[in-house]
Design an enzyme around this catalytic site. Structure first.
Site, PDB file in Angstrom:
ATOM      1  N   SER A 176       0.744  -1.140  -0.127  1.00 43.95           N
ATOM      2  CA  SER A 176      -0.021  -0.034  -0.068  1.00 43.95           C
ATOM      3  C   SER A 176       0.803   1.298  -0.137  1.00 43.95           C
ATOM      4  O   SER A 176       1.712   1.462  -0.848  1.00 43.95           O
ATOM      5  CB  SER A 176      -0.985  -0.130   1.097  1.00 43.95           C
ATOM      6  OG  SER A 176      -1.889   1.034   1.142  1.00 43.95           O
ATOM      7  N   THR A 177       0.893   1.982   0.999  1.00 40.33           N
ATOM      8  CA  THR A 177       1.689   3.442   1.092  1.00 40.33           C
ATOM      9  C   THR A 177       2.989   2.975   0.909  1.00 40.33           C
ATOM     10  O   THR A 177       3.771   2.354   1.877  1.00 40.33           O
ATOM     11  CB  THR A 177       1.298   3.960   2.385  1.00 40.33           C
ATOM     12  OG1 THR A 177      -0.183   4.085   2.619  1.00 40.33           O
ATOM     13  CG2 THR A 177       1.929   5.449   2.415  1.00 40.33           C
ATOM     14  N   HIS A 202      -2.641  -1.137  -3.424  1.00 37.86           N
ATOM     15  CA  HIS A 202      -3.802  -0.268  -3.117  1.00 37.86           C
ATOM     16  C   HIS A 202      -3.646   1.178  -4.073  1.00 37.86           C
ATOM     17  O   HIS A 202      -2.751   1.800  -3.929  1.00 37.86           O
ATOM     18  CB  HIS A 202      -4.010   0.390  -1.697  1.00 37.86           C
ATOM     19  CG  HIS A 202      -4.203  -0.888  -0.804  1.00 37.86           C
ATOM     20  ND1 HIS A 202      -4.073  -0.741   0.702  1.00 37.86           N
ATOM     21  CD2 HIS A 202      -4.903  -2.116  -1.002  1.00 37.86           C
ATOM     22  CE1 HIS A 202      -4.354  -1.947   1.156  1.00 37.86           C
ATOM     23  NE2 HIS A 202      -4.561  -2.595   0.332  1.00 37.86           N
ATOM     24  N   MET A 295      -0.074   1.547   5.323  1.00 42.66           N
ATOM     25  CA  MET A 295      -0.704   1.826   6.383  1.00 42.66           C
ATOM     26  C   MET A 295      -1.944   0.653   6.518  1.00 42.66           C
ATOM     27  O   MET A 295      -2.608   0.160   5.959  1.00 42.66           O
ATOM     28  CB  MET A 295      -1.369   3.193   6.312  1.00 42.66           C
ATOM     29  CG  MET A 295      -2.251   3.529   7.724  1.00 42.66           C
ATOM     30  SD  MET A 295      -2.701   5.252   7.539  1.00 42.66           S
ATOM     31  CE  MET A 295      -3.581   5.540   9.136  1.00 42.66           C
ATOM     32  N   ASP A 298      -4.651  -4.456   6.207  1.00 40.11           N
ATOM     33  CA  ASP A 298      -5.043  -5.251   5.302  1.00 40.11           C
ATOM     34  C   ASP A 298      -3.830  -6.201   4.527  1.00 40.11           C
ATOM     35  O   ASP A 298      -2.737  -5.825   4.476  1.00 40.11           O
ATOM     36  CB  ASP A 298      -5.363  -4.376   3.800  1.00 40.11           C
ATOM     37  CG  ASP A 298      -6.054  -5.249   2.729  1.00 40.11           C
ATOM     38  OD1 ASP A 298      -6.704  -6.257   3.016  1.00 40.11           O
ATOM     39  OD2 ASP A 298      -5.649  -4.806   1.540  1.00 40.11           O
TER      40      ASP A 298
END
Length: 354
Positions: A176-177, A202, A295, A298
């Site tokens: 993600s991030t 993401h 973050m 997930d």
């Protein structure tokens, strides 16, 4: 706890007001102001530096990319690109990641209640993630729940490992991030005959295709946005399309992916938990999985399910993560067998896949 101060930069009055309303609804966020273009934003920043900036790309007088370049040289503030999903904007947004933007989200649009609610969740979470990614950011309190948080059950129910004959090893990855750069490092290190790879990053709808194309142009393996039914092949990585879930499936000794709609899982679509659970069911010990920077949580439960199904699981270490959220949660649940720096993950995947 001091609130996250956000400056909104967008030439659309409707978008500025919508973003301000959404962000102000969270008690941990304070909108310190809005700006119609980068020149106005620069004037505001002479008085106060925000913790996070939301930035449009196409604006009059100065475009967002030019402002981003200048900003990162003078005041490296975490920036969340807030762009439309137009093809032209997609390429620009990916360039923004190279210039230092932390996150990309789609602009909230007037539409159904569900769409607006989902946009609100994403926007708030991305801004909080950006604030945490800042090197000297104040540690935030746990995020409040803005809506029910669904598990992978909403897309693929828990089940036992399918008793199918063994086949070659495959690699599943979630990020993600900070994941756009992490995946670049991971995929550039893959040999031409690397194991089949399926990735959930993401990212909004339409951005993933341009992201995959860009990686494909710089890596020696083939990389593409996944299409329903795509087979998993050696020397190739499939990236889940934005706003769609991707599941691993198997027919006999052959693996392929299923692309499907569904609710947000762990506040995301695509969701790492969904991919990992499908891997636990249809791959088991044939899977080597890695969870990278991001973050939230997930993928944490999905990695534990993979671990329990006999998969070999790897978490990125804190030192090399932009945000240590997702790997940390997987480690806490006991789902990660190995904790490695980013630069070592690719080699370990190749070794484990034999």
């Amino acid at each position: 706890m001091r609130k996250i101060r956000v400056l909104i930069v967008d030439d659309s009055a409707v978008v500025r007001q919508t973003l301000e309303d959404i962000l102000s609804s969270d008690p941990q966020i304070e909108v310190m102001g809005t700006a119609i273009d980068p020149y106005v934003a620069a004037e505001r920043m002479k008085k106060e530096i925000p913790d996070v900036i939301t930035l449009d790309i196409e604006m009059p007088r100065m475009d967002g990319l030019t402002f981003l370049k200048k900003l990162m040289k003078q005041h490296p503030v975490p920036v969340v690109i807030c762009s439309s999903v137009a093809d032209k904007g997609t390429d620009n947004a990916l360039k923004a990641l190279e210039y230092g933007a932390v996150e990309i989200i789609t602009k909230p649009k007037v539409g159904t209640k569900k769409f607006l609610e989902e946009s609100s969740i994403r926007l708030i979470d991305k801004v909080k993630a950006a604030a945490m990614a800042r090197p000297k950011a104040v540690k935030l309190a746990p995020a409040i729940k803005v809506s029910p948080k669904l598990s992978a059950d909403a897309v693929i129910p828990m089940g036992t490992l399918k008793n199918l004959s063994a086949t070659e090893k495959i690699c599943l990855v979630g990020a993600s991030t900070g994941g756009t750069e992490a995946l670049k490092v991971f995929l550039e290190a893959q040999p031409v005959n690397c194991p089949p790879i399926a990735i959930v990053q993401h990212m909004p709808e339409h951005f993933t295709k341009a992201f995959a194309n860009r990686l494909n142009s710089i890596c020696q393996i083939n990389i593409k946005e996944a299409v329903d039914g795509d087979p998993l092949l050696r020397g190739q990585a499939l990236i889940a399309p934005g706003d769609k879930h991707m599941l691993l499936k198997r027919t006999g000794n052959r693996y392929h992916v299923e692309i499907k709609d569904g609710p947000l899982v762990s506040r995301h679509r695509p969701s790492v938990d969904v991919l990992f659970r499908s891997g636990a069911r249809y791959g088991g010990s044939n899977v080597v999985a890695a969870i990278m920077t991001g973050m939230g949580d997930d993928g944490a439960k999905g990695m534990k399910e993979l671990h329990d199904a006999g998969a070999y699981t790897i978490a990125q270490d804190e030192a090399s993560c932009v945000v240590f959220g997702m790997p940390q949660e997987a480690i806490k649940l006991g789902g990660a067998q190995k904790i490695l720096s980013l630069t070592r993950i690719a080699g370990e995947v190749v070794r484990a896949c034999g």
